[in-house]
Design a protein around this motif. Structure first.
Motif, PDB file in Angstrom:
ATOM      1  N   SER A   1       0.830  -1.202   0.000  1.00  0.00           N
ATOM      2  CA  SER A   1       0.000   0.000   0.000  1.00  0.00           C
ATOM      3  C   SER A   1       0.864   1.251   0.000  1.00  0.00           C
ATOM      4  CB  SER A   1      -0.935   0.007   1.210  1.00  0.00           C
ATOM      5  OG  SER A   1      -0.178  -0.003   2.419  1.00  0.00           O
ATOM      6  N   GLY A   2       1.957   1.235   0.767  1.00  0.00           N
ATOM      7  CA  GLY A   2       2.842   2.392   0.799  1.00  0.00           C
ATOM      8  C   GLY A   2       3.522   2.622  -0.538  1.00  0.00           C
ATOM      9  N   ARG A   3       3.935   1.541  -1.161  1.00  0.00           N
ATOM     10  CA  ARG A   3       4.584   1.647  -2.472  1.00  0.00           C
ATOM     11  C   ARG A   3       3.591   2.174  -3.515  1.00  0.00           C
ATOM     12  NH1 ARG A   3       9.242  -0.709  -4.402  1.00  0.00           N
ATOM     13  NH2 ARG A   3       9.337  -1.030  -6.661  1.00  0.00           N
ATOM     14  N   ASP A   4       2.359   1.718  -3.423  1.00  0.00           N
ATOM     15  CA  ASP A   4       1.337   2.208  -4.350  1.00  0.00           C
ATOM     16  C   ASP A   4       1.139   3.708  -4.190  1.00  0.00           C
ATOM     17  OD1 ASP A   4       0.984  -0.332  -5.319  1.00  0.00           O
ATOM     18  OD2 ASP A   4      -0.819  -0.746  -4.131  1.00  0.00           O
ATOM     19  N   ARG A   5       1.117   4.165  -2.949  1.00  0.00           N
ATOM     20  CA  ARG A   5       0.940   5.601  -2.704  1.00  0.00           C
ATOM     21  C   ARG A   5       2.103   6.401  -3.277  1.00  0.00           C
ATOM     22  NH1 ARG A   5      -0.901   5.106   3.632  1.00  0.00           N
ATOM     23  NH2 ARG A   5      -3.050   4.425   3.243  1.00  0.00           N
ATOM     24  N   LEU A   6       3.315   5.890  -3.113  1.00  0.00           N
ATOM     25  CA  LEU A   6       4.482   6.599  -3.652  1.00  0.00           C
ATOM     26  C   LEU A   6       4.375   6.710  -5.168  1.00  0.00           C
ATOM     27  CD1 LEU A   6       7.305   7.848  -3.368  1.00  0.00           C
ATOM     28  CD2 LEU A   6       8.246   5.510  -3.501  1.00  0.00           C
ATOM     29  N   TYR A   7       3.990   5.630  -5.827  1.00  0.00           N
ATOM     30  CA  TYR A   7       3.909   5.647  -7.289  1.00  0.00           C
ATOM     31  C   TYR A   7       2.666   6.391  -7.790  1.00  0.00           C
ATOM     32  CZ  TYR A   7       8.048   2.876  -8.150  1.00  0.00           C
ATOM     33  OH  TYR A   7       9.353   2.468  -8.263  1.00  0.00           O
ATOM     34  N   ASP A   8       1.693   6.625  -6.900  1.00  0.00           N
ATOM     35  CA  ASP A   8       0.586   7.522  -7.249  1.00  0.00           C
ATOM     36  C   ASP A   8       1.017   8.982  -7.107  1.00  0.00           C
ATOM     37  OD1 ASP A   8      -1.174   5.481  -7.822  1.00  0.00           O
ATOM     38  OD2 ASP A   8      -2.072   5.467  -5.817  1.00  0.00           O
TER      39      ASP A   8
END
Length: 973
Positions: A525-532
């Motif tokens: 989830s954290g990685r997804d937020r960074l790439y968003d």
């Protein structure tokens, strides 16, 4: 044709009840009188003709369940009326006392069940009577219902615990400490907001593992408490001939229905720490210990608080609440619950979500938002300016209307429902009890208006971010493709095409960031937020003057929040905040470093009006006072954090206003100085209170002064603070040393004020999560570091008159009281004026000032800078030359010209020199302009994180002017 009634009719008039309800009430009335004996019938008949008649009609019309209770228990209503319970609020202690008396004679679980149900039903009748007749406000109704549940759980638990100890022994910890079950209420009961037919959501826990002692058969503590929990649930939840007490829902416990009924504190804490989900944080917002060992229960909740309330801003809560709301909306659609005033659009749950959204996001920083009751939270949101007052007023009005509607729906049949009735007479009864008579349409219109308002406010807080324009969406796809490939050459090419000034360096930085261990270790989830986030910020960087340099400044911030990606959510959700972040970091690496060091400051970027609006000193003081009032007096850690956040946030606002050109130089220094003064006032208050709590006050009774003052020297005294300035302070008191404080651990006045000074320095300089407040320099006190930390006024005066060096009198020119008592501050003003106005040998004074200036140059001006670059502060013709000339002028001429002692800042002293005819108006303006030019340049360099050095040829005219004045004033005979 109806058969004639056996008892006297109520003869209900049309003005008293709508016809459709009157016939129903008449039927209930006849059935009630059938169950009464002669005396009871006489009482009810008289009651129906008394001034209580309308109350009776309204209660029976709105609640057939209440009428049924009266029929089954004809003595209850007369008893409640005789005891004044129908017209008066019940005291807090009365619930436990009354139920305790009822259960005192219980011998077994059946007796307990009977006593509990009678108690519940009798008080349910009383509460509904008062609610439907508006004898109690909604707030009292929910409070009474919650107190009723608290009492039932507490008394039942005590009875069953005692009973089980006889059977199984007393549970004890390994060290022999007796153990009790701790009952934690969640949801509406936890918040003290129970409705008329609520379930009660409970969690059971016990403090420590161990075994029971004192019985033939021994259990381990968990087995004992599981058995106790099962009996408690049965006592409350089982339906008997007398009904039930409360339906008990245990599904909020760890692991839900598949988990053990009761677990230890350690197991509970470990579960939330390792496996706790967002919805469980949401549920724990309203957790409250209602029965068992209250002290241990509070300890447990304190241990769980960091799980619920994060120490940083947690905008990821919006995503979680949005997901929960979507799930509820799907359920509403599936079950056709659009007319459900709790779960449907604009319902009670949406108001709760709005409040709890702010609680989850900001509760870790704002203790006032950790309150349990929604109606406590909503006004706080207006007070803290998180929601407009008009919105909070709408929500509170809607909440009362919806909760009153909910109670009216549930009172009808004592059923757990929030669904609007779809048939008469229930619809008419609801309209009538809500104050609309039989005009159902008018009621539904008012309800819809409230629900639409709530839905709008809910959407503004929790709705998904605005859809991106098509052009930006395509642009973001470009960035996403680049990030997915993450090849340095393709990254560089994409950045070049986007207009980045140093695409090669920017590509290197991005690849290094995304290939680093911190990013590779991120969870899904954290990685997804960074790439968003990255495509959005890269697109915004295209508008920066120096995209690559700004990216370099932003990367430390991104790295700082990789483990707290809620900050990335903040920036994803708020395009305006993201653009302001780029704008400020483009303008100032100092601002970028501040944000990277304290990402919590990103919150300040949300509101442009607030970010670029700096309050005057009175506004600053009021804001800090309000912030500190929300913190317990004995919570020094929270007070220190609040002080640090206040300073950091307002210094950021000043810097943002300066770099965008909305705040001129003189105002920048003024505001930075105001912040320090407001903070020092608050620190003194906190330190004083802390000390008198321990030792009492050394001030004689009836004296409202503290007899203590903080003197500000240097830039603080001269109202010229910069962004990185430390505070030069001196502490004075004027109490006799023979005074002794009046507490249990008394101190003499000298020791008391020394401790006070030490505590002030500790609060200012201690490093917390948010860093320190200020660096403090106390070396300007009498005798420097070897002198007393706090001087008596008499000793300070003697020192200044007899021992102080010329440079110390120079320093006194820029000294003023910045915090403390007005009386002592005035004494210092008089002393300062007297010292500055002393008669001096002008030639000796001039020689000493010049010698001191040369000494500073020799020590502070490096050899490499004496020729290659100009040091704005120490260089020849720079800031310090102006300051020394001003100080010399004050010391030389104040005896003949007292107004020179009135001010402590250089500009107003220069103006005073002009007004006294000592310097021409033209020369004064020239010096002031030069001084402002130097300081303005110094501020700009500070925000660029550059030393105070400029090219040798820069500001040449100003330097020449200052050097000429120095020559004329200080070096000419």
């Amino acid at each position: 044709m109806m058969a004639p009634s056996r008892h006297r009719s109520l003869d209900i008039l049309e003005a008293e009840l709508p016809a459709i309800l009157a016939s129903e009430v008449e039927r209930y009335w006849q059935r009630l009188l059938d169950r009464c004996d002669a005396d009871q019938r006489a009482w009810y008949s008289a009651f129906a003709e008394s001034d209580q008649r309308q109350y009776l009609l309204t209660a029976f019309a709105g609640s057939p369940a209440l009428a049924d209770l009266c029929e089954r228990h004809p003595t209850w209503l007369p008893d409640l009326f005789a005891n004044n319970a129908l017209s008066a609020c019940l005291p807090d202690k009365a619930w436990i006392e009354e139920l305790g008396v009822s259960c005192a004679e219980c011998v077994n679980a059946d007796d307990l069940a009977k006593a509990l149900r009678d108690f519940r039903n009798r008080h349910w009748l009383r509460i509904v009577w008062r609610d439907l007749n508006r004898l109690a406000a909604m707030e009292e109704t929910v409070r009474d219902l919650s107190a009723l549940a608290d009492a039932c759980v507490e008394v039942a638990l005590a009875f069953l615990h005692k009973q089980l100890v006889v059977e199984r022994g007393e549970p004890r910890s390994a060290d022999g400490t007796p153990q009790q079950l701790v009952v934690i209420a969640m949801g509406k009961l936890g918040a003290g907001e129970l409705n008329l037919s609520s379930d009660i959501d409970l969690i059971f826990a016990y403090p420590e593992a161990g075994n029971t002692v004192g019985a033939a058969r021994s259990d381990d503590n968990q087995a004992f408490f599981i058995r106790l929990g099962q009996r408690l649930i049965k006592a409350l939840d089982a339906r008997t001939a007398d009904g039930f007490v409360f339906r008990v829902d245990m599904r909020l416990r760890p692991y839900g229905q598949s988990g053990p009924l009761v677990i230890s504190f350690d197991a509970l804490e470990e579960y939330y720490q390792d496996q706790g989900r967002d919805w469980e944080r949401y549920a724990l917002i309203k957790a409250r210990c209602i029965a068992g060992d209250r002290r241990e229960g509070e300890r447990l909740l304190t241990q769980l608080r960091p799980f619920v309330y994060r120490r940083y801003l947690d905008f990821s809560a919006i995503e979680s609440l949005r997901d929960m709301k979507s799930m509820i909306q799907r359920e509403v659609a599936r079950r056709h619950l659009q007319d459900n005033i709790k779960l449907g659009s604009g319902g009670i749950r949406e108001i709760e979500f709005i409040a709890q959204c702010f609680q989850l996001i900001r509760g870790g920083q704002e203790p006032a938002l950790q309150a349990l009751q929604l109606q406590t939270i909503l006004p706080e949101l207006a007070q803290m300016a998180y929601l407009p007052e008009s919105v909070v007023d709408d929500l509170q009005e809607a909440y009362r209307f919806l909760r009153n509607t909910e109670h009216a729906i549930q009172a009808w049949r004592d059923e757990q429902t929030q669904q609007l009735p779809d048939a008469d007479p229930a619809r008419v009864a609801l309209s009538f009890t809500m104050g609309f008579g039989d005009d159902v349409a008018a009621f539904l219109s008012a309800l819809e208006q409230h629900r639409q308002g709530v839905a709008t406010h809910f959407a503004n807080v929790i709705a998904p971010p605005e859809t991106e324009p098509d052009g930006q969406h395509l642009s973001n796809n470009r960035w996403r493709t680049m990030l997915d490939e993450l090849d340095k050459d393709s990254v560089r090419q994409t950045l070049e095409e986007a207009g980045f000034d140093d695409a090669d360096e920017a590509a290197r930085l991005l690849v290094a960031l995304l290939s680093g261990a911190s990013v590779l270790r991120m969870q899904g989830s954290g990685r997804d937020r960074l790439y968003d986030f990255l495509p959005l910020i890269l697109e915004d960087l295209c508008d920066a003057e120096s995209p690559a340099a700004t990216l370099l400044r932003l990367i430390p911030l991104i790295e700082a929040v990789l483990r707290r990606t809620a900050y990335l959510v903040l920036l994803i959700e708020n395009p305006g905040a993201r653009k302001r972040l780029v704008e400020l970091c483009d303008a100032s690496p100092w601002i970028a470093r501040q944000l990277a060091a304290q990402p919590v400051l990103l919150d300040e970027l949300l509101d442009a009006n607030s970010l670029f609006s700096v309050p005057e000193k009175a506004g600053l003081a009021s804001e800090l006072r309000q912030r500190l009032l929300r913190i317990e007096n004995n919570d020094l850690e929270a007070q220190m954090e609040a002080l640090r956040y206040f300073r950091l946030a307002h210094v950021l606002k000043i810097a943002a206003s300066e770099v965008t050109g909305s705040l001129p130089l003189m105002k920048v220094s003024d505001y930075l100085t105001y912040i320090a003064e407001v903070v020092l006032d608050a620190v003194l208050d906190i330190a004083w209170q802390n000390l008198i709590d321990k030792h009492g006050s050394p001030v004689p009774a009836g004296d409202d002064q503290r007899h203590f003052v903080i003197l500000g020297y240097g830039k603080l005294g001269g109202l010229e603070l910069g962004y990185g300035s430390d505070l030069d302070l001196v502490f004075l008191h004027d109490l006799p040393s023979t005074n002794v404080s009046d507490g249990e651990r008394p101190l003499d006045a000298g020791t008391f004020f020394t401790r006070l000074g030490q505590r002030i320095i500790h609060i200012l300089t201690a490093t917390t999560r948010l860093g320190d407040l200020y660096e403090v320099d106390m070396r300007l006190r009498p005798s420097g570091n070897s002198g007393l930390l706090v001087s008596s006024f008499t000793a300070f005066s003697d020192y200044q008159h007899t021992q102080a060096w010329t440079w110390e009198h120079q320093a006194l020119v820029r000294v003023r009281a910045v915090a403390g008592d007005d009386n002592l501050a005035q004494k210092f003003v008089d002393l300062r004026a007297g010292i500055l106005s002393k008669s001096r040998d002008i030639l000796v004074l001039k020689a000493e000032v010049v010698a001191m200036r040369q000494k500073m140059r020799d020590h502070l001006l490096s050899a490499s800078n004496k020729n290659a670059e100009f040091d704005i502060k120490q260089g020849t013709g720079g800031i310090v030359d102006i300051e020394f000339m001003v100080q010399y002028a004050v010391l030389a001429w104040s005896q003949q010209h007292p107004p020179l002692t009135y001010y402590t800042d250089n500009i107003r002293i220069l103006e005073s020199l002009s007004e006294q005819g000592l310097i021409s108006a033209a020369d004064t303006r020239t010096l002031i302009d030069a001084y402002k030019a130097f300081r303005s340049q110094a501020h700009r360099l500070s925000l660029q994180e550059q030393k105070g050095l400029i090219a040798e040829t820069a500001l040449g005219t100003e330097r020449e002017i200052v050097s000429r004045f120095w020559q004329q004033l200080m070096l000419s005979p």
